[in-house]
Scaffold this motif. Structure first.
Motif, mmCIF file in Angstrom:
data_model
loop_
_atom_site.group_PDB
_atom_site.id
_atom_site.type_symbol
_atom_site.label_atom_id
_atom_site.label_comp_id
_atom_site.label_asym_id
_atom_site.label_seq_id
_atom_site.Cartn_x
_atom_site.Cartn_y
_atom_site.Cartn_z
ATOM 1 N N VAL A 6 0.743 -1.332 -0.102
ATOM 2 C CA VAL A 6 0.023 -0.108 -0.077
ATOM 3 C C VAL A 6 0.933 1.185 -0.014
ATOM 4 C CG1 VAL A 6 -1.629 1.083 1.508
ATOM 5 C CG2 VAL A 6 -1.899 -1.261 1.088
ATOM 6 N N ASP A 7 2.065 1.153 0.670
ATOM 7 C CA ASP A 7 2.967 2.343 0.716
ATOM 8 C C ASP A 7 3.634 2.703 -0.555
ATOM 9 O OD1 ASP A 7 2.482 2.705 3.357
ATOM 10 O OD2 ASP A 7 4.217 1.133 3.782
ATOM 11 N N GLU A 8 3.881 1.548 -1.427
ATOM 12 C CA GLU A 8 4.394 1.718 -2.763
ATOM 13 C C GLU A 8 3.311 2.499 -3.710
ATOM 14 O OE1 GLU A 8 6.499 -0.448 -6.508
ATOM 15 O OE2 GLU A 8 5.754 -1.726 -4.537
ATOM 16 N N ALA A 9 1.960 2.191 -3.494
ATOM 17 C CA ALA A 9 0.859 2.697 -4.229
ATOM 18 C C ALA A 9 0.876 4.067 -3.981
ATOM 19 C CB ALA A 9 -0.301 1.919 -4.213
ATOM 20 N N ASP A 10 0.751 4.375 -2.630
ATOM 21 C CA ASP A 10 0.668 5.805 -1.984
ATOM 22 C C ASP A 10 1.658 6.560 -2.600
ATOM 23 O OD1 ASP A 10 -0.914 7.847 -0.396
ATOM 24 O OD2 ASP A 10 1.225 7.497 1.015
ATOM 25 N N LYS A 11 3.028 6.154 -2.710
ATOM 26 C CA LYS A 11 4.206 7.093 -3.109
ATOM 27 C C LYS A 11 3.775 7.419 -4.492
ATOM 28 C CE LYS A 11 9.086 6.634 -3.858
ATOM 29 N NZ LYS A 11 10.121 5.479 -3.520
ATOM 30 N N LEU A 12 3.403 6.256 -5.349
ATOM 31 C CA LEU A 12 3.211 6.595 -6.827
ATOM 32 C C LEU A 12 2.156 7.744 -7.256
ATOM 33 C CD1 LEU A 12 3.456 2.915 -8.286
ATOM 34 C CD2 LEU A 12 5.355 4.759 -8.707
ATOM 35 N N LEU A 13 1.062 7.347 -6.424
ATOM 36 C CA LEU A 13 -0.116 8.331 -6.379
ATOM 37 C C LEU A 13 0.010 9.747 -6.393
ATOM 38 C CD1 LEU A 13 -3.136 5.922 -5.593
ATOM 39 C CD2 LEU A 13 -2.733 6.796 -7.948
ATOM 40 N N LYS A 14 0.850 9.708 -4.976
ATOM 41 C CA LYS A 14 1.118 11.364 -4.610
ATOM 42 C C LYS A 14 2.312 11.902 -5.535
ATOM 43 C CE LYS A 14 -0.069 10.714 0.177
ATOM 44 N NZ LYS A 14 0.473 10.666 1.682
ATOM 45 N N LEU A 24 -6.539 15.602 -4.965
ATOM 46 C CA LEU A 24 -6.949 14.327 -5.012
ATOM 47 C C LEU A 24 -6.744 13.631 -3.684
ATOM 48 C CD1 LEU A 24 -6.116 12.600 -8.604
ATOM 49 C CD2 LEU A 24 -8.468 13.669 -7.886
ATOM 50 N N THR A 25 -7.583 12.950 -3.240
ATOM 51 C CA THR A 25 -7.214 12.005 -2.062
ATOM 52 C C THR A 25 -7.511 10.450 -2.492
ATOM 53 O OG1 THR A 25 -9.431 12.347 -1.060
ATOM 54 C CG2 THR A 25 -7.788 13.897 -0.343
#
Length: 40
Positions: A6-14, A24-25
């Protein structure tokens, strides 16, 4: 997304332009493979 955490996805989206501008949130949750698909 096909990522390992999940952390990797969060980093990519941010890292995306709208994510950098805080326009966006995201609510991220890990999911696993769908078990019924293994019976096909």
């Amino acid at each position: 997304m096909n990522v390992d955490s999940v952390d990797e996805a969060d980093k990519l989206l941010k890292g995306l332009p709208l994510g950098q501008a805080n326009l966006l949130t995201f609510e991220l949750m890990p999911i696993g493979p769908l078990l019924p698909l293994g019976m096909l």
